[in-house]
Design a protein around this motif. Structure first.
Motif, PDB file in Angstrom:
ATOM      1  N   ILE A  75      -2.559  -1.848  -4.517  1.00 35.29           N
ATOM      2  CA  ILE A  75      -2.739  -2.980  -3.599  1.00 35.29           C
ATOM      3  C   ILE A  75      -3.477  -4.141  -4.287  1.00 35.29           C
ATOM      4  O   ILE A  75      -3.161  -5.311  -4.031  1.00 35.29           O
ATOM      5  N   ALA A  76      -4.419  -3.843  -5.193  1.00 38.31           N
ATOM      6  CA  ALA A  76      -5.155  -4.927  -5.864  1.00 38.31           C
ATOM      7  C   ALA A  76      -4.215  -5.733  -6.748  1.00 38.31           C
ATOM      8  O   ALA A  76      -4.251  -6.972  -6.759  1.00 38.31           O
ATOM      9  N   GLY A  77      -3.356  -5.033  -7.505  1.00 41.44           N
ATOM     10  CA  GLY A  77      -2.417  -5.719  -8.390  1.00 41.44           C
ATOM     11  C   GLY A  77      -1.404  -6.534  -7.597  1.00 41.44           C
ATOM     12  O   GLY A  77      -1.084  -7.677  -7.948  1.00 41.44           O
ATOM     13  N   LEU A  94       2.578  -4.839 -14.907  1.00 37.94           N
ATOM     14  CA  LEU A  94       2.956  -3.642 -15.674  1.00 37.94           C
ATOM     15  C   LEU A  94       2.384  -2.430 -14.961  1.00 37.94           C
ATOM     16  O   LEU A  94       1.175  -2.358 -14.728  1.00 37.94           O
ATOM     17  N   GLU A  95       3.238  -1.506 -14.587  1.00 39.57           N
ATOM     18  CA  GLU A  95       2.790  -0.322 -13.840  1.00 39.57           C
ATOM     19  C   GLU A  95       3.170   0.941 -14.621  1.00 39.57           C
ATOM     20  O   GLU A  95       4.299   1.091 -15.068  1.00 39.57           O
ATOM     21  N   ALA A  96       2.179   1.831 -14.731  1.00 44.06           N
ATOM     22  CA  ALA A  96       2.383   3.049 -15.537  1.00 44.06           C
ATOM     23  C   ALA A  96       3.410   3.998 -14.927  1.00 44.06           C
ATOM     24  O   ALA A  96       4.146   4.673 -15.648  1.00 44.06           O
ATOM     25  N   GLY A 122       0.138   2.815  -5.997  1.00 40.66           N
ATOM     26  CA  GLY A 122      -1.014   3.517  -6.562  1.00 40.66           C
ATOM     27  C   GLY A 122      -1.548   4.568  -5.603  1.00 40.66           C
ATOM     28  O   GLY A 122      -0.813   5.482  -5.197  1.00 40.66           O
ATOM     29  N   ARG A 123      -2.807   4.383  -5.200  1.00 38.76           N
ATOM     30  CA  ARG A 123      -3.439   5.366  -4.313  1.00 38.76           C
ATOM     31  C   ARG A 123      -3.017   5.199  -2.847  1.00 38.76           C
ATOM     32  O   ARG A 123      -3.549   5.862  -1.972  1.00 38.76           O
ATOM     33  N   ILE A 124      -2.072   4.324  -2.587  1.00 35.99           N
ATOM     34  CA  ILE A 124      -1.390   4.324  -1.285  1.00 35.99           C
ATOM     35  C   ILE A 124      -0.062   5.014  -1.537  1.00 35.99           C
ATOM     36  O   ILE A 124       0.791   4.495  -2.264  1.00 35.99           O
ATOM     37  N   SER A 165      -5.288   7.096   4.140  1.00 35.89           N
ATOM     38  CA  SER A 165      -4.731   7.384   5.468  1.00 35.89           C
ATOM     39  C   SER A 165      -4.955   6.224   6.424  1.00 35.89           C
ATOM     40  O   SER A 165      -4.055   5.817   7.145  1.00 35.89           O
ATOM     41  N   TYR A 166      -6.208   5.740   6.446  1.00 34.58           N
ATOM     42  CA  TYR A 166      -6.631   4.855   7.532  1.00 34.58           C
ATOM     43  C   TYR A 166      -6.807   3.406   7.082  1.00 34.58           C
ATOM     44  O   TYR A 166      -7.144   3.138   5.919  1.00 34.58           O
ATOM     45  N   ILE A 167      -6.642   2.502   8.041  1.00 37.00           N
ATOM     46  CA  ILE A 167      -7.190   1.160   7.865  1.00 37.00           C
ATOM     47  C   ILE A 167      -8.580   1.272   8.467  1.00 37.00           C
ATOM     48  O   ILE A 167      -8.735   1.512   9.669  1.00 37.00           O
ATOM     49  N   GLY A 171      -9.678  -4.296  -8.382  1.00 36.04           N
ATOM     50  CA  GLY A 171      -9.543  -2.886  -8.009  1.00 36.04           C
ATOM     51  C   GLY A 171     -10.707  -2.487  -7.127  1.00 36.04           C
ATOM     52  O   GLY A 171     -11.795  -3.059  -7.196  1.00 36.04           O
ATOM     53  N   GLU A 172     -10.428  -1.515  -6.300  1.00 40.73           N
ATOM     54  CA  GLU A 172     -11.358  -0.984  -5.311  1.00 40.73           C
ATOM     55  C   GLU A 172     -12.813  -0.898  -5.795  1.00 40.73           C
ATOM     56  O   GLU A 172     -13.733  -1.310  -5.091  1.00 40.73           O
ATOM     57  N   ALA A 173     -13.013  -0.383  -7.011  1.00 41.15           N
ATOM     58  CA  ALA A 173     -14.378  -0.109  -7.493  1.00 41.15           C
ATOM     59  C   ALA A 173     -15.124  -1.382  -7.879  1.00 41.15           C
ATOM     60  O   ALA A 173     -16.282  -1.298  -8.299  1.00 41.15           O
ATOM     61  N   THR A 226     -12.079   1.467  -0.474  1.00 42.02           N
ATOM     62  CA  THR A 226     -11.116   1.215   0.603  1.00 42.02           C
ATOM     63  C   THR A 226      -9.931   0.373   0.126  1.00 42.02           C
ATOM     64  O   THR A 226      -9.996  -0.292  -0.915  1.00 42.02           O
ATOM     65  N   VAL A 227      -8.895   0.370   0.978  1.00 42.32           N
ATOM     66  CA  VAL A 227      -7.717  -0.445   0.685  1.00 42.32           C
ATOM     67  C   VAL A 227      -8.050  -1.923   0.901  1.00 42.32           C
ATOM     68  O   VAL A 227      -7.674  -2.775   0.089  1.00 42.32           O
ATOM     69  N   HIS A 228      -8.807  -2.220   1.975  1.00 47.97           N
ATOM     70  CA  HIS A 228      -9.092  -3.652   2.201  1.00 47.97           C
ATOM     71  C   HIS A 228      -9.998  -4.196   1.096  1.00 47.97           C
ATOM     72  O   HIS A 228      -9.872  -5.352   0.688  1.00 47.97           O
TER      73      HIS A 228
HETATM   74  C1  LIG Z   1      -7.174  10.980  -1.064  1.00 51.41           C
HETATM   75  C2  LIG Z   1      -7.540   9.544  -0.812  1.00 51.41           C
HETATM   76  C3  LIG Z   1      -7.806   9.131   0.472  1.00 51.41           C
HETATM   77  C4  LIG Z   1      -8.140   7.799   0.717  1.00 51.41           C
HETATM   78  N1  LIG Z   1      -8.307   7.385   2.005  1.00 51.41           N
HETATM   79  C5  LIG Z   1      -8.493   6.077   2.263  1.00 51.41           C
HETATM   80  C6  LIG Z   1      -8.452   5.604   3.592  1.00 51.41           C
HETATM   81  O1  LIG Z   1      -8.222   6.365   4.542  1.00 51.41           O
HETATM   82  N2  LIG Z   1      -8.668   4.275   3.803  1.00 51.41           N
HETATM   83  C7  LIG Z   1      -8.907   3.402   2.783  1.00 51.41           C
HETATM   84  O2  LIG Z   1      -9.123   2.205   3.048  1.00 51.41           O
HETATM   85  N3  LIG Z   1      -8.911   3.833   1.498  1.00 51.41           N
HETATM   86  C8  LIG Z   1      -8.687   5.138   1.217  1.00 51.41           C
HETATM   87  N4  LIG Z   1      -8.611   5.574  -0.069  1.00 51.41           N
HETATM   88  C9  LIG Z   1      -8.894   4.613  -1.158  1.00 51.41           C
HETATM   89  C10 LIG Z   1      -7.725   3.656  -1.402  1.00 51.41           C
HETATM   90  O3  LIG Z   1      -6.547   4.402  -1.543  1.00 51.41           O
HETATM   91  C11 LIG Z   1      -8.011   2.863  -2.674  1.00 51.41           C
HETATM   92  O4  LIG Z   1      -9.275   2.240  -2.579  1.00 51.41           O
HETATM   93  C12 LIG Z   1      -6.977   1.761  -2.944  1.00 51.41           C
HETATM   94  O5  LIG Z   1      -5.665   2.167  -2.666  1.00 51.41           O
HETATM   95  C13 LIG Z   1      -7.130   1.361  -4.411  1.00 51.41           C
HETATM   96  O6  LIG Z   1      -6.231   0.329  -4.744  1.00 51.41           O
HETATM   97  P1  LIG Z   1      -6.289  -0.280  -6.214  1.00 51.41           P
HETATM   98  O7  LIG Z   1      -5.205  -1.261  -6.314  1.00 51.41           O
HETATM   99  O8  LIG Z   1      -7.669  -0.684  -6.537  1.00 51.41           O
HETATM  100  O9  LIG Z   1      -6.002   0.970  -7.202  1.00 51.41           O
HETATM  101  P2  LIG Z   1      -4.710   1.880  -7.310  1.00 51.41           P
HETATM  102  O10 LIG Z   1      -4.002   1.974  -6.030  1.00 51.41           O
HETATM  103  O11 LIG Z   1      -5.151   3.153  -7.938  1.00 51.41           O
HETATM  104  O12 LIG Z   1      -3.764   1.087  -8.327  1.00 51.41           O
HETATM  105  C14 LIG Z   1      -3.974   1.109  -9.712  1.00 51.41           C
HETATM  106  C15 LIG Z   1      -2.622   1.211 -10.402  1.00 51.41           C
HETATM  107  O13 LIG Z   1      -2.846   1.140 -11.824  1.00 51.41           O
HETATM  108  C16 LIG Z   1      -1.885   1.972 -12.444  1.00 51.41           C
HETATM  109  N5  LIG Z   1      -2.338   2.255 -13.796  1.00 51.41           N
HETATM  110  C17 LIG Z   1      -3.345   3.059 -14.197  1.00 51.41           C
HETATM  111  N6  LIG Z   1      -3.460   3.035 -15.539  1.00 51.41           N
HETATM  112  C18 LIG Z   1      -2.500   2.192 -16.001  1.00 51.41           C
HETATM  113  C19 LIG Z   1      -2.120   1.751 -17.305  1.00 51.41           C
HETATM  114  N7  LIG Z   1      -2.740   2.180 -18.415  1.00 51.41           N
HETATM  115  N8  LIG Z   1      -1.081   0.885 -17.404  1.00 51.41           N
HETATM  116  C20 LIG Z   1      -0.435   0.419 -16.298  1.00 51.41           C
HETATM  117  N9  LIG Z   1      -0.763   0.820 -15.044  1.00 51.41           N
HETATM  118  C21 LIG Z   1      -1.788   1.688 -14.906  1.00 51.41           C
HETATM  119  C22 LIG Z   1      -1.833   3.185 -11.527  1.00 51.41           C
HETATM  120  O14 LIG Z   1      -0.666   3.935 -11.724  1.00 51.41           O
HETATM  121  C23 LIG Z   1      -1.905   2.530 -10.152  1.00 51.41           C
HETATM  122  O15 LIG Z   1      -0.615   2.282  -9.634  1.00 51.41           O
HETATM  123  C24 LIG Z   1      -8.246   6.881  -0.357  1.00 51.41           C
HETATM  124  C25 LIG Z   1      -7.962   7.308  -1.647  1.00 51.41           C
HETATM  125  C26 LIG Z   1      -7.602   8.619  -1.874  1.00 51.41           C
HETATM  126  C27 LIG Z   1      -7.257   9.057  -3.271  1.00 51.41           C
END
Ligand SMILES: Cc1cc2nc3c(=O)[nH]c(=O)nc-3n(C[C@H](O)[C@H](O)[C@H](O)COP(=O)(O)OP(=O)(O)OC[C@H]3O[C@@H](n4cnc5c(N)ncnc54)[C@H](O)[C@@H]3O)c2cc1C
Length: 491
Positions: A16-18, A36-38, A44-46, A61-63, A458-460, A468-470
């Motif tokens: 979602i961040a990308g 670029l996606e691996a 990702g984590r959705i 799961s949740y918003i 990214g989330e962190a 979170t997703v938001h």
């Molecule tokens: C089990 C679980 C339950 C959760 N429940 C909730 C919830 O209920 N509500 C909520 O708000 N949040 C929840 N979260 C957290 C939420 O899913 C994440 O905070 C959010 O989706 C992160 O988005 P992101 O874009 O930061 O990272 P990601 O979604 O992880 O995206 C990062 C992307 O980078 C890609 N990548 C990694 N390395 C490389 C590389 N070297 N080259 C290219 N691409 C690469 C990955 O494949 C991935 O697609 C949950 C997470 C988990 C795991």
């Protein structure tokens, strides 16, 4: 908004961040953007999956906090993806953190169903003490070692004062129920134990109003909609990045060159890196050339990325009450307030104390939640052993040896090579300065080289909505805005 240059931007990661970063840049007029996606998919984590005919969420799961202030809520609402109850003003006004609503069913390790009325004092006590942690909001220091230490001490004190009229058996049972709720809290924080969660850091997370809701049909539906609004060909799938070469001082070339695992080299003026912190922790020493500045790599190493997994189980018929949303399993032999097991290989399953009921008219599916090292261990338990451990657990707690799970599906986020865990948590040692370091673009302040070569989303990297997703969505927009204002003429 029009930008007055045509810089090339490579976004790494299509979670979602990308998607948010790329989407905002494209809308602002940037024409040279690619992701670029691996892996072979966006999100990702959705990630939405299926267990038989039932839609299950492998990742988020949740918003959380679905109300006007939440941009994710607005995105989903505007695309007609939310259930009617989530749209009501009453739902949006509820301030409830991450508590699961509804009356639970309770089962104990001696195979008894426990009445909700009898167990209620445990839940009330837990919520009261969890709420009491908010007295540390905006505090700069505390003598408490962690959230767990504070909560345990408060629970001891308050139960000694208040539960004087209860008999010893009830008191012991209620304490075990508090342990079950404490393990649930570990899952909400992807923590091994609440003794590892920083009390001041815990307060930096901001709750938004609104009763947590889900997207009927699956969270990935939102990703599909957002992707359909972006130019096709924007994303290159199965294109993992090996190394980001930055700080190139040769004026004839771009400042950054992205090297993929397949050997392709992509020149870029800017990179927006959105890979999970778990991946960054494992790979930061080889992912950047030159290496990251010391302070940034130290912050990445210090900050925590925990594991939370789910185990979905389908049954022929429900063995829980109609209409309930949550089931707790209470181990009656736990004397102290316990939230981790001593011998993980033998007792990992004790960590799974809460099960949520997946809403479905046709099927009967539960989702068990498990975090920490127990969760990491669970991921590699052989399929047959997993099935028999779960079946034994259910027989023991329900006292009914006839119940057999028809299908089981577990998530394995710790072993996902592009994630290495589930989400950020404010473990002991958390500092807001580390968060600032993690989100600071490269080159860091004080450098005279080309600015904004590598941006971090990214989330962190969200100071208040991490995990979170938001939060992830907002970080993508934040870094896109950074580039947009860089290229927008002042005045
Ligand atoms: C089990 C679980 C339950 C959760 N429940 C909730 C919830 O209920 N509500 C909520 O708000 N949040 C929840 N979260 C957290 C939420 O899913 C994440 O905070 C959010 O989706 C992160 O988005 P992101 O874009 O930061 O990272 P990601 O979604 O992880 O995206 C990062 C992307 O980078 C890609 N990548 C990694 N390395 C490389 C590389 N070297 N080259 C290219 N691409 C690469 C990955 O494949 C991935 O697609 C949950 C997470 C988990 C795991």
């Amino acid at each position: 908004m029009a930008v007055n240059a045509d810089p090339s931007v490579v976004v790494i990661g299509c979670g979602i961040a990308g998607i948010a970063a790329a989407g905002k840049l494209v809308k602002a007029g940037f024409r040279n953007v690619r992701i670029l996606e691996a892996t072979a998919r966006s999100g990702g984590r959705i990630q939405t999956g299926r267990l038989g005919d039932t839609v299950v969420e492998i990742g988020a799961s949740y918003i959380h906090g679905p109300s006007e202030e939440n941009p994710l809520f607005r995105l989903a609402r505007d695309r007609g993806l939310l259930p009617p109850e989530a749209l009501t003003a009453e739902n949006q006004a509820v301030a409830m953190g991450e508590c699961f609503p509804g009356v639970p069913n309770w089962f104990s390790s001696s195979g008894r169903k426990l009445s909700s009325e009898r167990m209620n004092p445990a839940l009330e006590m837990f919520i009261e003490v969890l709420d009491a942690t908010s007295q540390f909001v905006n505090k700069k220091e505390t003598t408490w070692a962690s959230v767990g230490h504070f909560m345990r001490s408060e629970i001891e004190q308050r139960t000694a004062e208040r539960w004087t009229g209860k008999d010893a058996t009830t008191k012991a049972l209620l304490r075990c129920a508090i342990s079950a709720r404490m393990k649930e809290e570990c899952s909400a924080n992807a923590a091994c134990t609440m003794n590892e969660v920083d009390l001041l850091g815990f307060q930096t997370y901001k709750h938004l109003c609104g009763i947590d809701c889900m997207i009927p049909g699956g969270y990935e539906g939102l990703i599909g909609r957002l992707m359909s609004e972006l130019p096709t060909e924007l994303v290159s799938y199965n294109r993992p990045v090996r190394c980001v070469h930055w700080n190139n001082t040769d004026k004839r070339e771009t400042a950054v060159m992205v090297e993929c695992h397949d050997g392709e080299a992509i020149a870029a003026d800017h990179v927006v890196l959105t890979v999970p912190l778990g991946y960054l922790k494992r790979n930061h020493s080889t992912l950047f050339s030159p290496p990251l500045p010391g302070v940034k790599s130290l912050s990445i190493q210090t900050q925590a990325f925990g594991t939370c997994n789910k185990i979905f189980m389908e049954f022929d018929s429900p063995w829980w009450d109609t209409g309930i949303e949550v089931i707790y399993f209470v181990w009656e032999d736990e004397e102290d307030i316990v939230d981790q097991v001593t011998d993980i290989s033998k007792f990992w399953i004790r960590k799974m104390s809460i099960f949520t009921v997946i809403k479905s008219s046709e099927s009967h599916v539960l989702c068990g939640w498990i975090s920490g090292h127990e969760s990491e261990y669970m991921e590699s338990v052989p399929e047959d052993d997993l099935r028999s451990s779960i079946t034994e657990l259910i027989h023991r707690f329900t006292g009914n040896p006839q119940i057999i799970p028809r299908r089981i599906l577990r998530t394995q986020w710790f072993h996902d090579p592009w994630t290495y865990g589930s989400f950020f948590n404010t473990a002991v040692g958390f500092s807001e300065k580390d968060m600032e370091n993690m989100m600071a673009p490269l080159p860091m302040e004080g450098s005279h080289s080309q600015p904004l070569q590598v941006l971090f989303a990214g989330e962190a990297t969200h100071p208040h909505y991490f995990s979170t997703v938001h939060g992830a969505l907002l970080t993508g927009w934040r870094e896109a805005d950074r580039l947009i204002s860089h290229y927008t003429p002042r005045g």
